[in-house]
Motif scaffolding. Sequence first.
Motif, mmCIF file in Angstrom:
data_model
loop_
_atom_site.group_PDB
_atom_site.id
_atom_site.type_symbol
_atom_site.label_atom_id
_atom_site.label_comp_id
_atom_site.label_asym_id
_atom_site.label_seq_id
_atom_site.Cartn_x
_atom_site.Cartn_y
_atom_site.Cartn_z
ATOM 1 N N ARG A 69 0.849 -1.199 0.000
ATOM 2 C CA ARG A 69 0.000 0.000 0.000
ATOM 3 C C ARG A 69 0.876 1.236 0.000
ATOM 4 N N PHE A 70 2.116 1.093 0.528
ATOM 5 C CA PHE A 70 3.078 2.196 0.517
ATOM 6 C C PHE A 70 4.404 1.786 -0.124
ATOM 7 N N HIS A 71 4.947 0.645 0.265
ATOM 8 C CA HIS A 71 6.283 0.250 -0.175
ATOM 9 C C HIS A 71 6.263 -0.433 -1.538
ATOM 10 N N ASP A 72 7.358 -0.287 -2.276
ATOM 11 C CA ASP A 72 7.505 -0.960 -3.563
ATOM 12 C C ASP A 72 7.589 -2.471 -3.360
ATOM 13 N N LEU A 73 6.995 -3.219 -4.283
ATOM 14 C CA LEU A 73 6.990 -4.670 -4.158
ATOM 15 C C LEU A 73 8.396 -5.251 -4.189
ATOM 16 N N ASP A 74 9.275 -4.724 -5.049
ATOM 17 C CA ASP A 74 10.616 -5.306 -5.109
ATOM 18 C C ASP A 74 11.395 -5.063 -3.825
ATOM 19 N N TYR A 75 11.094 -3.964 -3.141
ATOM 20 C CA TYR A 75 11.729 -3.731 -1.839
ATOM 21 C C TYR A 75 11.198 -4.710 -0.800
ATOM 22 N N VAL A 76 9.885 -4.894 -0.734
ATOM 23 C CA VAL A 76 9.300 -5.843 0.213
ATOM 24 C C VAL A 76 9.873 -7.236 -0.029
ATOM 25 N N GLU A 77 9.973 -7.629 -1.279
ATOM 26 C CA GLU A 77 10.524 -8.949 -1.605
ATOM 27 C C GLU A 77 11.990 -9.052 -1.204
ATOM 28 N N ALA A 78 12.728 -7.953 -1.291
ATOM 29 C CA ALA A 78 14.131 -7.964 -0.872
ATOM 30 C C ALA A 78 14.264 -8.168 0.633
ATOM 31 N N VAL A 79 13.381 -7.544 1.423
ATOM 32 C CA VAL A 79 13.422 -7.744 2.871
ATOM 33 C C VAL A 79 13.081 -9.195 3.212
ATOM 34 N N MET A 80 12.106 -9.756 2.522
ATOM 35 C CA MET A 80 11.761 -11.155 2.736
ATOM 36 C C MET A 80 12.930 -12.071 2.359
ATOM 37 N N GLN A 81 13.600 -11.754 1.272
ATOM 38 C CA GLN A 81 14.767 -12.552 0.860
ATOM 39 C C GLN A 81 15.885 -12.435 1.884
ATOM 40 N N ALA A 82 16.080 -11.237 2.433
ATOM 41 C CA ALA A 82 17.128 -11.043 3.439
ATOM 42 C C ALA A 82 16.869 -11.893 4.677
ATOM 43 N N GLU A 83 15.592 -12.019 5.081
ATOM 44 C CA GLU A 83 15.297 -12.875 6.230
ATOM 45 C C GLU A 83 15.510 -14.345 5.883
ATOM 46 N N ARG A 84 15.076 -14.731 4.712
ATOM 47 C CA ARG A 84 15.197 -16.147 4.325
ATOM 48 C C ARG A 84 16.656 -16.579 4.217
ATOM 49 N N ASP A 85 17.483 -15.752 3.558
ATOM 50 C CA ASP A 85 18.863 -16.142 3.275
ATOM 51 C C ASP A 85 19.857 -15.597 4.290
#
Length: 382
Positions: free
Chosen positions: A72-88
């Motif tokens: 709703r505010f953040h860019d999708l590629d940024y949100v996906e990058a944060v999720m990737q950072a937690e996963r990896d």
Amino acid sequence: MTFPHTLPDLRASQIPPRMIAAEIYRGSSYGPKHPLAIPRVSLVVDMVHAMGWVDENTYLTGPVATPEQLTRFHDLDYVEAVMQAERDQALPEDMMNRFGLGKNGNPIYPEIFRRPATAAGSSIMAAQLIADGGVIHHPAGGTHHGLRNRASGFCYFNDPVLGIYALLDSGLDRVLYVDIDAHHGDGVQIAFAEDERVLTVSMHQEDLWPKTGAIDDIAGGMARNLPIPGGMNDDEMRYVLHEYLINLALSFVPQAIVLQCGCDTLAEDPLSRQLLGNQSIWEVVGAMTRLAPRSLVLGGGGYSPYGVARCWSGVWATVNGIEIPPVLPITAENILRVIKWSHSRGRQPASELFTTLADPWRGGAIRDVVRERVKRLRGYGV
């Protein structure tokens, strides 16, 4: 606490205040040398339970925001990058530089997605809960530096922005955001700079990072900034409250107030040069939450665990009209005594930090620069 007799009480009094928190903050840390290595929200939760100030109806567990909610505010590629950072637990260097992850005080740590996403989900949930009025205290919220496409200032997702969007999406069109953190609320100002539905107000120490928020910065017309020199005392905070913040709210007539009450302005905080006690912060909370039918009270900065635990527990007492006891019960005292803080200010804490909740009033002269800046800011109107 006393306020001018003309101060209205616009709260939806039939709805009791509620607190939103979560267990993810317990034991989660940005790393041993980071200012956010300390416990914060878990201490507040433990304190209010020890004081008997919450029950199953007033204490709620916050959800993890979904990627759809975050975008709703953040860019999708940024949100996906944060999720990737937690996963990896790592990112390629180009992604770290692009998104500010693993850089500049924004470390990659085990809960890098879930922790800020819980703060964001809780602010969205809070906005939904106060659709019909009421007060929500969300001490893990207040991550006001988060930007649309990158982490900034220890903030990964901007939960105040997402909470305000949820209020707007419910049909409101007059939201007042008030930020009393020691640092400028830049991310929220940027998000709503030209949105006539949201007026953002930030009072902050003038020389602190991010070194934005000059008094003449009105950001497209919907921002007001009050930079204060280091050394601010409780009487100056009271002056700002009564000479500016209350009058601004009365003029703007908000349908909701979002209050970011970072407590890094306390005298014992290591990241600012302000000299407040917690009673003046409670006065701001007590006054501002009277001036709209809906209020969302967030946390924010605060880098002394003793200061955070005592101040934000008192914020909860304030919104509930609970009298602060002069001496803490032993159950609450013991929570404070077991805190381990490796900072030099944590090695020999003053005894009153364990046994009391309220600081003594830390008053002083109201400096000419404070008076002049308040007068100048009043000239901008709303």
